[in-house]
Design a protein around this motif. Structure first.
Motif, PDB file in Angstrom:
ATOM      1  N   ILE A 214       0.839  -1.214   0.000  1.00  0.00           N
ATOM      2  CA  ILE A 214       0.000   0.000   0.000  1.00  0.00           C
ATOM      3  C   ILE A 214       0.869   1.258   0.000  1.00  0.00           C
ATOM      4  CG2 ILE A 214      -1.710   1.322   1.343  1.00  0.00           C
ATOM      5  CD1 ILE A 214      -3.043  -1.282   2.076  1.00  0.00           C
ATOM      6  N   ALA A 215       2.009   1.201   0.663  1.00  0.00           N
ATOM      7  CA  ALA A 215       2.898   2.370   0.670  1.00  0.00           C
ATOM      8  C   ALA A 215       4.340   1.887   0.658  1.00  0.00           C
ATOM      9  CB  ALA A 215       2.621   3.223   1.899  1.00  0.00           C
ATOM     10  N   ASN A 216       5.237   2.807   0.432  1.00  0.00           N
ATOM     11  CA  ASN A 216       6.659   2.489   0.330  1.00  0.00           C
ATOM     12  C   ASN A 216       7.214   2.015   1.684  1.00  0.00           C
ATOM     13  OD1 ASN A 216       9.411   2.551   0.050  1.00  0.00           O
ATOM     14  ND2 ASN A 216       9.452   4.513  -1.039  1.00  0.00           N
ATOM     15  N   PRO A 217       7.792   0.799   1.743  1.00  0.00           N
ATOM     16  CA  PRO A 217       8.292   0.278   3.025  1.00  0.00           C
ATOM     17  C   PRO A 217       9.471   1.081   3.572  1.00  0.00           C
ATOM     18  CG  PRO A 217       8.843  -1.215   1.223  1.00  0.00           C
ATOM     19  CD  PRO A 217       7.969  -0.150   0.640  1.00  0.00           C
ATOM     20  N   LYS A 218      10.056   1.941   2.740  1.00  0.00           N
ATOM     21  CA  LYS A 218      11.133   2.801   3.274  1.00  0.00           C
ATOM     22  C   LYS A 218      10.528   3.913   4.134  1.00  0.00           C
ATOM     23  CE  LYS A 218      14.524   1.933  -0.273  1.00  0.00           C
ATOM     24  NZ  LYS A 218      14.444   2.085  -1.715  1.00  0.00           N
ATOM     25  N   ILE A 219       9.238   4.151   3.988  1.00  0.00           N
ATOM     26  CA  ILE A 219       8.592   5.217   4.761  1.00  0.00           C
ATOM     27  C   ILE A 219       7.703   4.627   5.853  1.00  0.00           C
ATOM     28  CG2 ILE A 219       7.069   7.244   4.616  1.00  0.00           C
ATOM     29  CD1 ILE A 219       7.944   7.566   1.717  1.00  0.00           C
ATOM     30  N   ILE A 220       6.988   3.549   5.515  1.00  0.00           N
ATOM     31  CA  ILE A 220       6.056   2.928   6.469  1.00  0.00           C
ATOM     32  C   ILE A 220       6.622   1.569   6.887  1.00  0.00           C
ATOM     33  CG2 ILE A 220       3.680   2.029   6.722  1.00  0.00           C
ATOM     34  CD1 ILE A 220       3.596   4.971   6.097  1.00  0.00           C
ATOM     35  N   ASP A 221       6.597   1.280   8.185  1.00  0.00           N
ATOM     36  CA  ASP A 221       7.072  -0.031   8.639  1.00  0.00           C
ATOM     37  C   ASP A 221       6.060  -1.101   8.274  1.00  0.00           C
ATOM     38  OD1 ASP A 221       9.354   0.862   9.785  1.00  0.00           O
ATOM     39  OD2 ASP A 221       8.466   1.116  11.796  1.00  0.00           O
ATOM     40  N   ASN A 222       6.499  -2.140   7.625  1.00  0.00           N
ATOM     41  CA  ASN A 222       5.637  -3.266   7.245  1.00  0.00           C
ATOM     42  C   ASN A 222       4.276  -2.857   6.686  1.00  0.00           C
ATOM     43  OD1 ASN A 222       7.420  -5.261   8.037  1.00  0.00           O
ATOM     44  ND2 ASN A 222       6.894  -4.862  10.195  1.00  0.00           N
ATOM     45  N   PRO A 223       4.248  -2.127   5.599  1.00  0.00           N
ATOM     46  CA  PRO A 223       2.940  -1.760   5.028  1.00  0.00           C
ATOM     47  C   PRO A 223       2.196  -3.000   4.557  1.00  0.00           C
ATOM     48  CG  PRO A 223       4.720  -1.209   3.515  1.00  0.00           C
ATOM     49  CD  PRO A 223       5.369  -1.674   4.771  1.00  0.00           C
ATOM     50  N   LEU A 224       0.886  -2.945   4.560  1.00  0.00           N
ATOM     51  CA  LEU A 224       0.099  -4.097   4.125  1.00  0.00           C
ATOM     52  C   LEU A 224       0.201  -4.245   2.605  1.00  0.00           C
ATOM     53  CD1 LEU A 224      -3.159  -3.636   6.220  1.00  0.00           C
ATOM     54  CD2 LEU A 224      -1.265  -5.220   6.612  1.00  0.00           C
ATOM     55  N   PRO A 225       0.058  -5.490   2.123  1.00  0.00           N
ATOM     56  CA  PRO A 225       0.079  -5.681   0.662  1.00  0.00           C
ATOM     57  C   PRO A 225      -1.242  -5.261   0.010  1.00  0.00           C
ATOM     58  CG  PRO A 225      -0.144  -7.792   1.787  1.00  0.00           C
ATOM     59  CD  PRO A 225      -0.035  -6.759   2.858  1.00  0.00           C
ATOM     60  N   ILE A 226      -1.176  -4.968  -1.265  1.00  0.00           N
ATOM     61  CA  ILE A 226      -2.392  -4.708  -2.048  1.00  0.00           C
ATOM     62  C   ILE A 226      -2.818  -6.053  -2.626  1.00  0.00           C
ATOM     63  CG2 ILE A 226      -3.303  -3.562  -4.108  1.00  0.00           C
ATOM     64  CD1 ILE A 226      -1.181  -1.381  -3.703  1.00  0.00           C
ATOM     65  N   THR A 227      -4.042  -6.486  -2.373  1.00  0.00           N
ATOM     66  CA  THR A 227      -4.426  -7.811  -2.891  1.00  0.00           C
ATOM     67  C   THR A 227      -4.864  -7.724  -4.355  1.00  0.00           C
ATOM     68  OG1 THR A 227      -6.555  -7.471  -1.845  1.00  0.00           O
ATOM     69  CG2 THR A 227      -5.037  -8.886  -0.689  1.00  0.00           C
ATOM     70  N   THR A 228      -5.612  -6.668  -4.693  1.00  0.00           N
ATOM     71  CA  THR A 228      -6.063  -6.523  -6.082  1.00  0.00           C
ATOM     72  C   THR A 228      -5.955  -5.062  -6.499  1.00  0.00           C
ATOM     73  OG1 THR A 228      -7.662  -8.264  -5.669  1.00  0.00           O
ATOM     74  CG2 THR A 228      -7.994  -6.989  -7.653  1.00  0.00           C
ATOM     75  N   ILE A 229      -5.429  -4.855  -7.678  1.00  0.00           N
ATOM     76  CA  ILE A 229      -5.280  -3.482  -8.190  1.00  0.00           C
ATOM     77  C   ILE A 229      -5.660  -3.493  -9.671  1.00  0.00           C
ATOM     78  CG2 ILE A 229      -2.800  -3.849  -8.701  1.00  0.00           C
ATOM     79  CD1 ILE A 229      -2.309  -0.948  -7.865  1.00  0.00           C
ATOM     80  N   THR A 230      -6.275  -2.421 -10.152  1.00  0.00           N
ATOM     81  CA  THR A 230      -6.599  -2.380 -11.584  1.00  0.00           C
ATOM     82  C   THR A 230      -5.412  -1.787 -12.348  1.00  0.00           C
ATOM     83  OG1 THR A 230      -7.554  -0.182 -11.488  1.00  0.00           O
ATOM     84  CG2 THR A 230      -9.059  -2.029 -11.094  1.00  0.00           C
ATOM     85  N   TYR A 231      -5.393  -2.053 -13.651  1.00  0.00           N
ATOM     86  CA  TYR A 231      -4.314  -1.510 -14.470  1.00  0.00           C
ATOM     87  C   TYR A 231      -4.244   0.007 -14.353  1.00  0.00           C
ATOM     88  CZ  TYR A 231      -3.904  -6.038 -16.748  1.00  0.00           C
ATOM     89  OH  TYR A 231      -3.703  -7.358 -17.007  1.00  0.00           O
TER      90      TYR A 231
END
Ligand code: ASP
Length: 440
Positions: A214-231
């Motif tokens: 969901i966000a850059n792991p360099k900024i957020i600790d352990n960000p959650l994954p995106i399960t589905t995203i559109t093109y």
């Protein structure tokens, strides 16, 4: 039975241990029939990718200097994998042919492509699959543009004759049969082309992360994954700096309506991210992702009655065009207009741009603000959810961040916010917290 095309990146094939993981993944699902392979990548952080070793070695060869030492290091990368896997094949004949081609200056693209070629020969042997050389099937036209229609016909026919095959990524050939590569990271593109050619049910792209976050792991600790995203969402996030996949990898599968599933070779149990054309599934967090970049400048222009002046915007943009500066966004008020450009593109041109706009548009005031960061908050769920913008801005206000610019696309797929560069990380955290953490 459905067919899956699986592409493995360089880190997934960096050494024999990784080759074994790849084999387990492929054998775990009989639908995984066509495998696209990158060249062996880095085994540890300051290791050198085989592709970079090949570029380096070829540069020595082109100078007419002795490149045998540099070439031996490449041979050893492949021989090490063959040895550790306990295979009995020898690539000595291939090495000799490649060395000879280097000495005769066969081309930088040819040189770089040999990493995928050799690595795929080993993988095909290890899996017991056919080896299909894309030089014969993936075609570029006279201008060097990739030719999907010709490729689709040739590759589709060839792969129909194989139950299982390994196809090296990254290259194809020109009409005169010389090797041509895609740009760096181009095995992603090959995977997408193969998926299109065999009408795959899904294109699995195996890498070293469990999909998009969901966000850059360099900024957020352990960000959650995106399960589905559109093109479309992916395009917005990628433009703002979130990269896992080569940009050109999208269109061959998108055109055929084939979803991409980003997966992690080192955590094969993770579901990864699905990239799809459309989905009824919305993110539980309203937003799909947050991405951003520093390094923007805002040209602020004010003029009384600007809104009534026909051609004002065109004249501003012509002034930029004349100076060869592309614009990124252009939020406007009644008598004000802000044009956002990358700071890099303005280097050495600030005065010329201001003079040109002044000459063409006679503004009351014009100034350039540097050191702006842009943040894109992207989500197909925004259209249906009330109060999204309100939540973004109250989160930023609570974090005492001054918002310098706001731009919402009419598709309501994203809100772009400009902040001072020094507030960038804090702003991303504030937005992540309000949408994701408070929901967890
Ligand atoms: N080996 C190539 C590179 O390093 C292509 C790829 O890995 O996708 O860019």
């Amino acid at each position: 039975m459905e067919t899956k095309v699986v592409k493995f990146g360089g880190s997934s094939l960096a050494d024999a241990g990784q080759y074994r993981k790849v084999k387990d993944i492929i054998l775990a699902d009989p639908a995984r029939r066509f495998v696209v392979a990158s060249a062996p990548g880095k085994r540890y952080s300051d290791d050198t990718k085989v592709t970079d070793m090949l570029y380096g070695c070829y540069a020595i060869a082109v100078k007419g200097e002795d490149f045998s030492l540099s070439f031996s290091a490449i041979e050893e990368r492949f021989n090490g994998i063959i040895r550790d896997l306990g295979l009995s094949i020898s690539l000595d004949k291939e090495f000799a042919a490649i060395k000879n081609a280097f000495a005769h200056r066969a081309g930088r693209d040819y040189a770089a492509s040999r990493g995928e070629y050799l690595g795929s020969l080993i993988l095909a042997e290890f899996l017991g699959f056919d080896f299909v050389d894309p030089a014969q099937y993936i075609k570029f036209d006279e201008q060097g543009a990739f030719d999907l229609d010709t490729t689709r016909a040739l590759l589709g026919e060839r792969l129909a004759a194989s139950e299982h095959a390994v196809i090296p990524g990254f290259y194809g050939s020109m009409p005169n049969d010389t090797i041509k590569t895609f740009s760096r990271g181009g095995s992603d593109v090959t995977g997408s082309i193969v998926a299109n050619a065999v009408n795959a049910a899904v294109y699995e792209n195996w890498t070293d992360v469990s999909g998009f976050l969901i966000a850059n792991p360099k900024i957020i600790d352990n960000p959650l994954p995106i399960t589905t995203i559109t093109y479309k969402e992916l395009r917005e996030l990628a433009y703002m700096g979130a990269t896992v996949l080569h940009e050109d990898a999208i269109f061959p599968v998108r055109r055929a309506g084939i979803p991409i599933n980003i997966r992690n070779t080192n955590a094969p149990g993770d579901r990864g991210t699905f990239i799809v054309s459309e989905t009824a599934e919305t993110s539980p967090y309203t937003i799909t992702g947050i991405a951003g970049k520093k390094g923007f400048s805002v040209i602020q222009i004010e003029k009384d009655m600007m809104n009534a002046e026909i051609g004002f915007g065109r004249n501003v943009l012509r002034a930029l065009e004349k100076n060869n500066v592309a614009f990124e966004h252009m939020p406007s008020g009644i008598d004000t207009m802000s044009v956002i450009v990358s700071s890099e593109s303005l280097i050495g041109k600030e005065k010329a741009v201001i003079d040109e706009i002044t000459f063409r548009c006679h503004p009351d005031k014009i100034e350039i603000d540097n050191s702006i960061a842009l943040i894109a908050v992207v989500g197909r769920g925004m259209r249906k959810t009330r109060g999204t913008a309100g939540r973004i801005f109250s989160a930023l206000a609570h974090a005492r961040i001054n918002v310098r610019m706001i731009d919402q696309g009419s598709s309501e797929l994203n809100v772009i916010i400009g902040v001072d560069e020094c507030d960038f990380e804090q702003a991303v955290r504030a937005i992540y917290d309000i949408f994701v953490l408070t929901r967890c």
